[in-house]
Enzyme design. Structure first.
Site, PDB file in Angstrom:
ATOM      1  N   ARG A 103      20.168  11.716 -28.817  1.00 15.42           N
ATOM      2  CA  ARG A 103      21.184  12.632 -29.363  1.00 15.42           C
ATOM      3  C   ARG A 103      22.111  12.976 -28.192  1.00 15.42           C
ATOM      4  O   ARG A 103      21.665  13.574 -27.213  1.00 15.42           O
ATOM      5  CB  ARG A 103      20.528  13.884 -29.926  1.00 15.42           C
ATOM      6  CG  ARG A 103      21.541  14.990 -30.163  1.00 15.42           C
ATOM      7  CD  ARG A 103      21.001  16.101 -31.012  1.00 15.42           C
ATOM      8  NE  ARG A 103      20.867  15.665 -32.383  1.00 15.42           N
ATOM      9  CZ  ARG A 103      20.703  16.481 -33.413  1.00 15.42           C
ATOM     10  NH1 ARG A 103      20.648  17.784 -33.234  1.00 15.42           N
ATOM     11  NH2 ARG A 103      20.584  16.009 -34.643  1.00 15.42           N
ATOM     12  N   HIS A 130      26.223  10.192 -37.305  1.00 15.90           N
ATOM     13  CA  HIS A 130      24.861  10.719 -37.486  1.00 15.90           C
ATOM     14  C   HIS A 130      24.157   9.833 -38.530  1.00 15.90           C
ATOM     15  O   HIS A 130      23.856  10.281 -39.636  1.00 15.90           O
ATOM     16  CB  HIS A 130      24.928  12.182 -37.946  1.00 15.90           C
ATOM     17  CG  HIS A 130      23.642  12.935 -37.797  1.00 15.90           C
ATOM     18  ND1 HIS A 130      22.485  12.364 -37.293  1.00 15.90           N
ATOM     19  CD2 HIS A 130      23.313  14.234 -38.076  1.00 15.90           C
ATOM     20  CE1 HIS A 130      21.525  13.259 -37.288  1.00 15.90           C
ATOM     21  NE2 HIS A 130      22.000  14.395 -37.747  1.00 15.90           N
ATOM     22  N   GLN A 133      20.787  10.925 -40.478  1.00 14.14           N
ATOM     23  CA  GLN A 133      21.002  11.941 -41.500  1.00 14.14           C
ATOM     24  C   GLN A 133      21.408  11.282 -42.821  1.00 14.14           C
ATOM     25  O   GLN A 133      20.922  11.642 -43.899  1.00 14.14           O
ATOM     26  CB  GLN A 133      22.113  12.907 -41.046  1.00 14.14           C
ATOM     27  CG  GLN A 133      22.452  13.974 -42.052  1.00 14.14           C
ATOM     28  CD  GLN A 133      21.313  14.954 -42.258  1.00 14.14           C
ATOM     29  OE1 GLN A 133      20.753  15.465 -41.305  1.00 14.14           O
ATOM     30  NE2 GLN A 133      20.964  15.219 -43.509  1.00 14.14           N
ATOM     31  N   ASP A 225      29.526  20.535 -44.231  1.00 10.07           N
ATOM     32  CA  ASP A 225      28.874  20.681 -42.927  1.00 10.07           C
ATOM     33  C   ASP A 225      29.586  21.819 -42.188  1.00 10.07           C
ATOM     34  O   ASP A 225      30.657  22.286 -42.637  1.00 10.07           O
ATOM     35  CB  ASP A 225      28.991  19.351 -42.149  1.00 10.07           C
ATOM     36  CG  ASP A 225      28.218  19.352 -40.832  1.00 10.07           C
ATOM     37  OD1 ASP A 225      27.398  20.256 -40.603  1.00 10.07           O
ATOM     38  OD2 ASP A 225      28.443  18.424 -40.016  1.00 10.07           O
ATOM     39  N   CYS A 265      23.739  18.862 -44.256  1.00  9.85           N
ATOM     40  CA  CYS A 265      22.787  18.301 -43.294  1.00  9.85           C
ATOM     41  C   CYS A 265      21.949  19.365 -42.606  1.00  9.85           C
ATOM     42  O   CYS A 265      20.855  19.077 -42.137  1.00  9.85           O
ATOM     43  CB  CYS A 265      23.528  17.475 -42.253  1.00  9.85           C
ATOM     44  SG  CYS A 265      24.812  18.416 -41.396  1.00  9.85           S
ATOM     45  N   ARG A 293      14.394  13.241 -44.004  1.00  8.11           N
ATOM     46  CA  ARG A 293      14.594  12.761 -42.633  1.00  8.11           C
ATOM     47  C   ARG A 293      13.298  12.112 -42.132  1.00  8.11           C
ATOM     48  O   ARG A 293      13.311  11.063 -41.496  1.00  8.11           O
ATOM     49  CB  ARG A 293      14.984  13.921 -41.699  1.00  8.11           C
ATOM     50  CG  ARG A 293      16.351  14.541 -41.955  1.00  8.11           C
ATOM     51  CD  ARG A 293      17.485  13.598 -41.612  1.00  8.11           C
ATOM     52  NE  ARG A 293      17.455  13.155 -40.228  1.00  8.11           N
ATOM     53  CZ  ARG A 293      17.967  13.813 -39.178  1.00  8.11           C
ATOM     54  NH1 ARG A 293      18.592  14.954 -39.376  1.00  8.11           N
ATOM     55  NH2 ARG A 293      17.890  13.321 -37.953  1.00  8.11           N
TER      56      ARG A 293
HETATM   57  N1   CP Z   1      20.578  17.754 -39.510  1.00  7.02           N
HETATM   58  C1   CP Z   1      20.151  17.695 -38.239  1.00  7.02           C
HETATM   59  O1   CP Z   1      20.321  16.684 -37.539  1.00  7.02           O
HETATM   60  O2   CP Z   1      19.508  18.801 -37.781  1.00  7.02           O
HETATM   61  P1   CP Z   1      19.120  19.131 -36.279  1.00  7.02           P
HETATM   62  O3   CP Z   1      20.398  19.329 -35.525  1.00  7.02           O
HETATM   63  O4   CP Z   1      18.284  20.373 -36.336  1.00  7.02           O
HETATM   64  O5   CP Z   1      18.349  17.961 -35.704  1.00  7.02           O
HETATM   65  N1  NVA Z   2      28.306  18.111 -37.357  1.00  4.49           N
HETATM   66  C1  NVA Z   2      27.149  18.830 -36.863  1.00  4.49           C
HETATM   67  C2  NVA Z   2      25.899  18.214 -37.428  1.00  4.49           C
HETATM   68  C3  NVA Z   2      24.610  18.868 -36.982  1.00  4.49           C
HETATM   69  C4  NVA Z   2      23.394  18.175 -37.512  1.00  4.49           C
HETATM   70  C5  NVA Z   2      27.137  18.810 -35.362  1.00  4.49           C
HETATM   71  O1  NVA Z   2      27.438  17.770 -34.767  1.00  4.49           O
HETATM   72  O2  NVA Z   2      26.852  19.842 -34.754  1.00  4.49           O
END
Ligand code: CP
Ligand code: NVA
Length: 306
Positions: A103, A130, A133, A225, A265, A293
Protein backbone atom coordinates in the site's frame (compact mmCIF):
# COMPACT_ATOMS: atom_id res chain seq x y z
CA UNK A 1 6.32 -16.39 -15.38
CA UNK A 2 5.25 -14.66 -12.17
CA UNK A 3 2.07 -12.57 -12.29
CA UNK A 4 1.29 -9.35 -10.42
CA UNK A 5 -1.88 -7.41 -9.63
CA UNK A 6 -0.71 -3.83 -9.89
CA UNK A 7 -3.71 -2.64 -11.91
CA UNK A 8 -7.08 -4.10 -12.88
CA UNK A 9 -5.50 -4.04 -16.37
CA UNK A 10 -3.34 -7.03 -15.29
CA UNK A 11 -6.43 -9.29 -15.44
CA UNK A 12 -8.57 -10.44 -18.33
CA UNK A 13 -12.30 -10.96 -17.96
CA UNK A 14 -12.05 -14.74 -17.40
CA UNK A 15 -9.42 -14.32 -14.70
CA UNK A 16 -11.47 -11.64 -12.96
CA UNK A 17 -14.58 -13.84 -12.97
CA UNK A 18 -12.56 -16.88 -11.80
CA UNK A 19 -11.37 -14.90 -8.77
CA UNK A 20 -14.94 -13.84 -7.95
CA UNK A 21 -16.24 -17.40 -8.25
CA UNK A 22 -13.33 -18.85 -6.26
CA UNK A 23 -13.95 -16.17 -3.62
CA UNK A 24 -17.59 -17.28 -3.35
CA UNK A 25 -16.52 -20.94 -3.09
CA UNK A 26 -13.91 -20.18 -0.40
CA UNK A 27 -16.54 -18.18 1.52
CA UNK A 28 -18.97 -21.14 1.48
CA UNK A 29 -16.22 -23.60 2.47
CA UNK A 30 -15.08 -21.35 5.33
CA UNK A 31 -18.64 -21.29 6.71
CA UNK A 32 -18.60 -25.12 6.71
CA UNK A 33 -15.21 -25.15 8.47
CA UNK A 34 -13.35 -26.39 5.38
CA UNK A 35 -9.88 -24.89 4.87
CA UNK A 36 -7.75 -25.09 1.72
CA UNK A 37 -4.23 -24.78 3.09
CA UNK A 38 -2.73 -24.65 -0.40
CA UNK A 39 -0.24 -21.92 0.50
CA UNK A 40 1.24 -23.92 3.39
CA UNK A 41 4.59 -22.47 4.46
CA UNK A 42 4.32 -19.41 2.18
CA UNK A 43 5.08 -15.93 3.46
CA UNK A 44 3.42 -12.70 2.33
CA UNK A 45 5.33 -9.46 3.04
CA UNK A 46 2.86 -6.63 3.60
CA UNK A 47 4.33 -3.16 3.06
CA UNK A 48 2.25 -0.22 4.31
CA UNK A 49 3.08 3.45 3.68
CA UNK A 50 -0.46 4.41 4.76
CA UNK A 51 -2.89 3.30 7.51
CA UNK A 52 -5.30 0.38 7.04
CA UNK A 53 -7.89 -1.73 8.83
CA UNK A 54 -9.47 -3.88 6.14
CA UNK A 55 -6.50 -4.47 3.85
CA UNK A 56 -4.13 -5.36 6.65
CA UNK A 57 -6.48 -7.67 8.54
CA UNK A 58 -7.92 -9.43 5.48
CA UNK A 59 -4.53 -10.13 3.89
CA UNK A 60 -3.02 -11.32 7.17
CA UNK A 61 -6.06 -13.47 8.01
CA UNK A 62 -6.28 -14.72 4.42
CA UNK A 63 -2.69 -15.93 4.12
CA UNK A 64 -2.94 -17.53 7.59
CA UNK A 65 -6.11 -19.42 6.62
CA UNK A 66 -4.39 -20.69 3.48
CA UNK A 67 -1.60 -22.16 5.62
CA UNK A 68 0.95 -19.36 5.34
CA UNK A 69 1.92 -16.29 7.30
CA UNK A 70 1.88 -12.53 6.72
CA UNK A 71 4.58 -10.13 7.90
CA UNK A 72 3.34 -6.58 8.52
CA UNK A 73 5.91 -3.94 7.59
CA UNK A 74 4.82 -0.58 9.02
CA UNK A 75 5.70 2.75 7.39
CA UNK A 76 8.61 3.35 9.77
CA UNK A 77 9.96 -0.23 9.56
CA UNK A 78 11.44 -0.19 6.09
CA UNK A 79 10.89 3.40 4.91
CA UNK A 80 10.78 2.24 1.31
CA UNK A 81 12.69 4.56 -1.02
CA UNK A 82 14.26 6.43 1.90
CA UNK A 83 16.18 4.00 4.12
CA UNK A 84 16.56 1.68 1.14
CA UNK A 85 15.73 1.92 -2.57
CA UNK A 86 12.51 0.36 -3.87
CA UNK A 87 14.62 -1.93 -6.10
CA UNK A 88 16.65 -3.26 -3.15
CA UNK A 89 13.53 -3.82 -1.04
CA UNK A 90 12.02 -5.85 -3.93
CA UNK A 91 15.21 -7.88 -4.51
CA UNK A 92 15.77 -8.64 -0.83
CA UNK A 93 12.16 -9.66 -0.17
CA UNK A 94 12.18 -11.92 -3.25
CA UNK A 95 14.90 -14.07 -1.63
CA UNK A 96 12.71 -14.80 1.43
CA UNK A 97 8.99 -14.55 0.72
CA UNK A 98 6.43 -15.93 -1.76
CA UNK A 99 4.58 -12.68 -2.38
CA UNK A 100 4.55 -8.95 -1.65
CA UNK A 101 1.49 -6.80 -0.95
CA UNK A 102 2.09 -3.05 -0.93
CA UNK A 103 0.00 0.00 0.00
CA UNK A 104 1.82 3.08 -1.26
CA UNK A 105 1.46 6.77 -1.97
CA UNK A 106 2.91 6.80 -5.48
CA UNK A 107 1.59 4.23 -7.93
CA UNK A 108 5.10 4.13 -9.42
CA UNK A 109 6.33 2.55 -6.17
CA UNK A 110 4.12 -0.54 -6.69
CA UNK A 111 5.10 -0.64 -10.37
CA UNK A 112 8.79 -0.54 -9.45
CA UNK A 113 8.34 -3.24 -6.80
CA UNK A 114 6.68 -5.47 -9.40
CA UNK A 115 9.42 -4.82 -11.95
CA UNK A 116 12.19 -5.67 -9.52
CA UNK A 117 10.66 -8.55 -7.54
CA UNK A 118 10.80 -12.13 -8.78
CA UNK A 119 7.70 -12.95 -6.69
CA UNK A 120 4.11 -11.72 -7.28
CA UNK A 121 3.35 -8.14 -6.21
CA UNK A 122 -0.19 -7.11 -5.21
CA UNK A 123 -1.33 -3.48 -5.09
CA UNK A 124 -3.09 -2.97 -1.73
CA UNK A 125 -3.98 0.65 -2.76
CA UNK A 126 -1.90 3.30 -4.45
CA UNK A 127 -2.80 6.86 -5.38
CA UNK A 128 -3.94 5.58 -8.80
CA UNK A 129 -5.77 2.30 -8.08
CA UNK A 130 -7.28 -0.03 -5.49
CA UNK A 131 -7.77 -3.28 -7.44
CA UNK A 132 -8.27 -5.62 -4.42
CA UNK A 133 -11.19 -3.50 -3.22
CA UNK A 134 -12.86 -3.80 -6.58
CA UNK A 135 -12.46 -7.60 -6.74
CA UNK A 136 -14.38 -7.78 -3.44
CA UNK A 137 -16.95 -5.27 -4.69
CA UNK A 138 -17.77 -7.21 -7.84
CA UNK A 139 -18.00 -10.41 -5.79
CA UNK A 140 -20.57 -8.53 -3.69
CA UNK A 141 -22.49 -7.27 -6.73
CA UNK A 142 -22.55 -10.80 -8.18
CA UNK A 143 -23.84 -12.24 -4.89
CA UNK A 144 -26.54 -9.59 -4.51
CA UNK A 145 -27.69 -9.24 -8.12
CA UNK A 146 -26.76 -12.62 -9.68
CA UNK A 147 -25.20 -10.97 -12.72
CA UNK A 148 -22.57 -8.37 -13.61
CA UNK A 149 -22.68 -7.75 -17.36
CA UNK A 150 -25.22 -5.01 -18.04
CA UNK A 151 -25.35 -3.74 -14.41
CA UNK A 152 -25.81 0.03 -14.15
CA UNK A 153 -23.47 1.55 -11.58
CA UNK A 154 -23.03 5.19 -10.51
CA UNK A 155 -19.95 6.44 -8.70
CA UNK A 156 -20.58 9.80 -6.99
CA UNK A 157 -17.63 11.86 -5.83
CA UNK A 158 -13.90 12.16 -6.38
CA UNK A 159 -12.29 10.55 -9.45
CA UNK A 160 -9.85 8.74 -7.15
CA UNK A 161 -8.09 5.37 -6.85
CA UNK A 162 -11.30 3.48 -6.03
CA UNK A 163 -13.16 5.21 -8.88
CA UNK A 164 -10.32 4.36 -11.30
CA UNK A 165 -10.29 0.63 -10.48
CA UNK A 166 -14.11 0.54 -10.59
CA UNK A 167 -14.02 2.14 -14.04
CA UNK A 168 -11.44 -0.30 -15.41
CA UNK A 169 -13.29 -3.31 -13.97
CA UNK A 170 -16.59 -1.98 -15.35
CA UNK A 171 -14.99 -1.66 -18.78
CA UNK A 172 -13.59 -5.19 -18.53
CA UNK A 173 -16.82 -6.82 -17.32
CA UNK A 174 -19.40 -5.02 -19.51
CA UNK A 175 -20.85 -2.76 -16.81
CA UNK A 176 -22.55 0.56 -17.66
CA UNK A 177 -20.82 2.98 -15.34
CA UNK A 178 -21.51 6.65 -14.74
CA UNK A 179 -19.28 8.95 -12.73
CA UNK A 180 -20.62 12.23 -11.27
CA UNK A 181 -17.87 14.51 -10.00
CA UNK A 182 -17.29 18.24 -9.42
CA UNK A 183 -15.43 20.10 -12.15
CA UNK A 184 -11.69 19.60 -11.72
CA UNK A 185 -12.08 16.38 -9.68
CA UNK A 186 -12.71 13.86 -12.43
CA UNK A 187 -10.86 10.61 -13.13
CA UNK A 188 -7.54 10.68 -14.96
CA UNK A 189 -7.66 10.89 -18.79
CA UNK A 190 -5.45 7.80 -19.06
CA UNK A 191 -7.99 5.76 -17.05
CA UNK A 192 -10.92 7.10 -19.10
CA UNK A 193 -9.18 6.05 -22.32
CA UNK A 194 -8.34 2.57 -20.97
CA UNK A 195 -11.92 2.12 -19.75
CA UNK A 196 -13.37 3.16 -23.13
CA UNK A 197 -11.08 0.70 -24.89
CA UNK A 198 -12.07 -2.15 -22.57
CA UNK A 199 -15.77 -1.22 -22.79
CA UNK A 200 -15.69 -1.25 -26.59
CA UNK A 201 -15.08 -5.02 -26.57
CA UNK A 202 -17.20 -5.96 -23.52
CA UNK A 203 -20.40 -4.03 -24.28
CA UNK A 204 -19.88 -1.80 -21.24
CA UNK A 205 -19.87 1.99 -21.21
CA UNK A 206 -18.53 4.93 -19.25
CA UNK A 207 -20.32 8.28 -18.89
CA UNK A 208 -18.94 11.30 -17.05
CA UNK A 209 -21.19 14.07 -15.74
CA UNK A 210 -21.26 16.93 -13.23
CA UNK A 211 -24.87 16.04 -12.36
CA UNK A 212 -25.31 13.38 -9.62
CA UNK A 213 -29.04 12.95 -10.40
CA UNK A 214 -28.31 12.18 -14.05
CA UNK A 215 -25.70 9.63 -12.92
CA UNK A 216 -27.99 7.86 -10.44
CA UNK A 217 -31.09 7.77 -12.65
CA UNK A 218 -32.23 4.12 -12.88
CA UNK A 219 -29.01 2.54 -11.56
CA UNK A 220 -28.66 -0.79 -9.74
CA UNK A 221 -25.63 0.27 -7.70
CA UNK A 222 -24.66 3.58 -6.06
CA UNK A 223 -21.04 3.80 -4.94
CA UNK A 224 -19.24 6.59 -3.12
CA UNK A 225 -15.97 7.17 -1.29
CA UNK A 226 -14.40 9.83 0.93
CA UNK A 227 -13.88 13.28 -0.54
CA UNK A 228 -10.27 13.56 0.68
CA UNK A 229 -8.22 10.39 0.31
CA UNK A 230 -5.16 9.47 2.38
CA UNK A 231 -2.47 12.02 1.57
CA UNK A 232 -5.08 14.74 0.80
CA UNK A 233 -6.33 15.43 4.31
CA UNK A 234 -4.96 19.02 4.20
CA UNK A 235 -7.48 19.66 1.38
CA UNK A 236 -10.40 18.33 3.44
CA UNK A 237 -11.91 21.74 4.24
CA UNK A 238 -11.80 22.94 0.63
CA UNK A 239 -13.18 19.64 -0.63
CA UNK A 240 -16.04 19.70 1.89
CA UNK A 241 -17.41 22.79 0.11
CA UNK A 242 -16.72 21.64 -3.45
CA UNK A 243 -18.30 18.22 -2.89
CA UNK A 244 -21.35 19.41 -0.91
CA UNK A 245 -23.78 18.93 -3.89
CA UNK A 246 -22.44 15.38 -4.35
CA UNK A 247 -23.66 13.88 -1.07
CA UNK A 248 -25.43 10.52 -1.37
CA UNK A 249 -28.65 11.10 0.56
CA UNK A 250 -32.24 9.86 0.36
CA UNK A 251 -33.23 12.56 -2.12
CA UNK A 252 -30.54 11.31 -4.50
CA UNK A 253 -31.11 7.59 -3.97
CA UNK A 254 -34.79 8.06 -4.94
CA UNK A 255 -33.57 8.35 -8.56
CA UNK A 256 -32.08 4.82 -8.49
CA UNK A 257 -33.88 1.50 -9.08
CA UNK A 258 -36.02 0.57 -6.06
CA UNK A 259 -33.77 -2.45 -5.31
CA UNK A 260 -30.49 -0.53 -5.70
CA UNK A 261 -27.56 -1.40 -3.45
CA UNK A 262 -25.37 1.19 -1.74
CA UNK A 263 -21.61 0.56 -1.71
CA UNK A 264 -18.63 2.24 -0.02
CA UNK A 265 -15.10 0.88 0.30
CA UNK A 266 -14.78 2.29 3.87
CA UNK A 267 -13.58 4.04 5.93
CA UNK A 268 -16.51 6.48 5.56
CA UNK A 269 -17.17 9.97 6.86
CA UNK A 270 -20.82 9.65 7.83
CA UNK A 271 -22.73 12.90 7.24
CA UNK A 272 -20.29 14.04 4.54
CA UNK A 273 -20.13 11.97 1.32
CA UNK A 274 -23.13 9.91 2.52
CA UNK A 275 -25.86 10.39 5.11
CA UNK A 276 -26.18 8.02 8.06
CA UNK A 277 -29.62 6.82 6.96
CA UNK A 278 -28.26 5.72 3.56
CA UNK A 279 -25.00 4.07 4.71
CA UNK A 280 -26.73 2.37 7.65
CA UNK A 281 -29.99 1.74 5.76
CA UNK A 282 -31.46 -1.43 4.27
CA UNK A 283 -29.86 -0.96 0.80
CA UNK A 284 -26.33 -0.75 2.18
CA UNK A 285 -23.96 -3.70 1.60
CA UNK A 286 -20.83 -2.12 3.11
CA UNK A 287 -20.03 -4.95 5.53
CA UNK A 288 -20.49 -7.57 2.80
CA UNK A 289 -17.90 -5.69 0.75
CA UNK A 290 -15.57 -5.62 3.74
CA UNK A 291 -16.10 -9.34 4.41
CA UNK A 292 -15.50 -10.20 0.77
CA UNK A 293 -12.07 -8.55 0.88
CA UNK A 294 -11.02 -11.69 2.79
CA UNK A 295 -12.50 -14.23 0.38
CA UNK A 296 -11.60 -12.59 -2.93
CA UNK A 297 -8.02 -11.89 -1.77
CA UNK A 298 -7.63 -15.54 -0.73
CA UNK A 299 -8.72 -16.45 -4.27
CA UNK A 300 -6.25 -13.90 -5.66
CA UNK A 301 -3.35 -15.19 -3.56
CA UNK A 302 -4.11 -18.77 -4.64
CA UNK A 303 -4.02 -17.64 -8.29
CA UNK A 304 -0.75 -15.73 -7.97
CA UNK A 305 1.24 -17.50 -5.25
CA UNK A 306 0.42 -21.25 -5.56
N1 CP B 1 -11.20 -0.28 2.02
C1 CP B 1 -9.95 -0.34 2.52
O1 CP B 1 -8.97 -0.57 1.79
O2 CP B 1 -9.84 -0.16 3.86
P1 CP B 1 -8.51 0.07 4.69
O3 CP B 1 -7.95 1.40 4.27
O4 CP B 1 -8.91 0.03 6.13
O5 CP B 1 -7.52 -1.04 4.35
N1 NVA C 1 -9.84 6.71 -1.69
C1 NVA C 1 -9.52 6.28 -0.34
C2 NVA C 1 -9.77 4.80 -0.22
C3 NVA C 1 -9.47 4.21 1.14
C4 NVA C 1 -9.65 2.72 1.18
C5 NVA C 1 -8.10 6.63 0.00
O1 NVA C 1 -7.22 6.47 -0.85
O2 NVA C 1 -7.85 7.09 1.11
Amino acid sequence: MKRDLVSIRDLNKNEFMEIIKDGIRLKEERKKGIRETLLRGKVLAMIFEKPSLRTRVTFQTGIYELGGIGIYLAPLDIQIGKRESIEDVARNLSRWVGGIMARTYLHSTVVSLAENASVPVINGLSDLEHPCQILADFQTIYEKKDYIEGIKLAFIGDGNNVCHSLMLASGLLGVNMRVAHPEGYGPKEEIIRSTEKLASSSGGSITLTFDPKEAVDGVDVIYTDVRASMGQKDEAEKRRKVFAPYQVNEELTNYAESDYIFMHCLPACRGEEVTTNVIDGSHSVIYDEAENRLHSQKALMLKLMK
